[in-house]
Write a protein that holds these residues in place. Structure first.
Motif, PDB file in Angstrom:
ATOM      1  N   LEU A  96     -44.038 -38.886 -11.273  1.00 21.55           N
ATOM      2  CA  LEU A  96     -44.741 -37.723 -10.734  1.00 21.55           C
ATOM      3  C   LEU A  96     -43.725 -36.593 -10.582  1.00 21.55           C
ATOM      4  N   PRO A  97     -43.903 -35.520 -11.367  1.00 24.14           N
ATOM      5  CA  PRO A  97     -42.919 -34.432 -11.357  1.00 24.14           C
ATOM      6  C   PRO A  97     -43.050 -33.497 -10.155  1.00 24.14           C
ATOM      7  N   ILE A  98     -42.691 -34.022  -9.004  1.00 20.67           N
ATOM      8  CA  ILE A  98     -42.723 -33.230  -7.773  1.00 20.67           C
ATOM      9  C   ILE A  98     -41.607 -32.191  -7.852  1.00 20.67           C
ATOM     10  N   SER A  99     -41.863 -30.992  -7.344  1.00 24.95           N
ATOM     11  CA  SER A  99     -40.855 -29.929  -7.337  1.00 24.95           C
ATOM     12  C   SER A  99     -39.665 -30.354  -6.487  1.00 24.95           C
ATOM     13  N   MET A 147     -46.094 -30.148  -4.506  1.00 23.76           N
ATOM     14  CA  MET A 147     -46.850 -30.566  -5.682  1.00 23.76           C
ATOM     15  C   MET A 147     -47.194 -29.325  -6.500  1.00 23.76           C
ATOM     16  N   ALA A 155     -47.202 -31.617 -11.357  1.00 24.47           N
ATOM     17  CA  ALA A 155     -47.520 -32.796 -10.548  1.00 24.47           C
ATOM     18  C   ALA A 155     -49.030 -32.949 -10.380  1.00 24.47           C
ATOM     19  N   ARG A 156     -49.727 -31.829 -10.173  1.00 24.24           N
ATOM     20  CA  ARG A 156     -51.190 -31.906 -10.052  1.00 24.24           C
ATOM     21  C   ARG A 156     -51.815 -32.377 -11.366  1.00 24.24           C
ATOM     22  N   ARG A 170     -51.216 -36.135 -11.680  1.00 23.66           N
ATOM     23  CA  ARG A 170     -52.136 -36.888 -10.803  1.00 23.66           C
ATOM     24  C   ARG A 170     -53.533 -36.964 -11.408  1.00 23.66           C
ATOM     25  N   THR A 179     -48.084 -43.835  -9.047  1.00 25.09           N
ATOM     26  CA  THR A 179     -47.110 -42.783  -9.324  1.00 25.09           C
ATOM     27  C   THR A 179     -45.851 -43.010  -8.504  1.00 25.09           C
ATOM     28  N   ASP A 239     -42.203 -40.644  -7.486  1.00 22.21           N
ATOM     29  CA  ASP A 239     -41.455 -39.394  -7.561  1.00 22.21           C
ATOM     30  C   ASP A 239     -40.384 -39.504  -8.643  1.00 22.21           C
ATOM     31  N   GLU A 240     -40.402 -38.572  -9.578  1.00 20.00           N
ATOM     32  CA  GLU A 240     -39.430 -38.635 -10.671  1.00 20.00           C
ATOM     33  C   GLU A 240     -38.332 -37.582 -10.558  1.00 20.00           C
ATOM     34  N   ARG A 241     -38.256 -36.916  -9.411  1.00 23.12           N
ATOM     35  CA  ARG A 241     -37.224 -35.883  -9.257  1.00 23.12           C
ATOM     36  C   ARG A 241     -35.851 -36.434  -9.595  1.00 23.12           C
TER      37      ARG A 241
END
Length: 130
Positions: free
Chosen positions: A48-51, A56, A60-61, A64, A80, A82-84
């Motif tokens: 999940l490409p969270i900032s 989000m 990320a949206r 999802r 999911t 977090d892929e940060r």
């Protein structure tokens, strides 16, 4: 799209392969479903490409939203994680392993997938009662 698998005990994630996006979500999901079926996957974990600030964003949206469609295609739960900084960490590990430039660029996505999966496995172990 980088793919990784864990061992049967859910302790260690290893890179598997890179699937090139086809431009068709349905085809991409079918390719993932084929690998999941072949490998008898019980859960699919999606980065999940969270900032970096923890919010989000649009990516990320969108991820999802795609998770539900992917779950329908693969027939197993999709979670999911977090892929940060996973790509940066994968690149660092590959550099330490002395993987050279062009080869590193070819494998960084599957190495990042392994970093994401390892993080998910660790979080799962930390929240599962003994």
């Amino acid at each position: 799209m980088g793919l990784a698998l864990s061992d049967s005990e859910g302790r260690l994630a290893t890179p598997l392969e890179v699937l090139e996006r086809s431009g068709s979500e349905a085809q991409d999901h079918a390719a993932i479903a084929a690998v999941a079926a072949e490998r008898q996957v019980e859960v699919v974990v999606v980065g999940l490409p969270i900032s970096l600030d923890g919010t989000m964003g649009r990516a990320a949206r969108a991820a999802r939203a795609e998770v539900g469609r992917l779950a329908a295609a693969v027939g197993v739960p999709v979670e999911t994680c977090d892929e940060r900084l996973s790509t940066a960490e994968a690149d660092r590990r590959l550099r330490l392993g002395e993987v050279k430039g062009s080869r590193r660029r070819q494998v960084v996505d599957m190495a990042a997938a392994a970093v994401i999966l390892q993080s998910w496995l660790a979080a799962r172990r930390d929240t599962t009662p003994p």
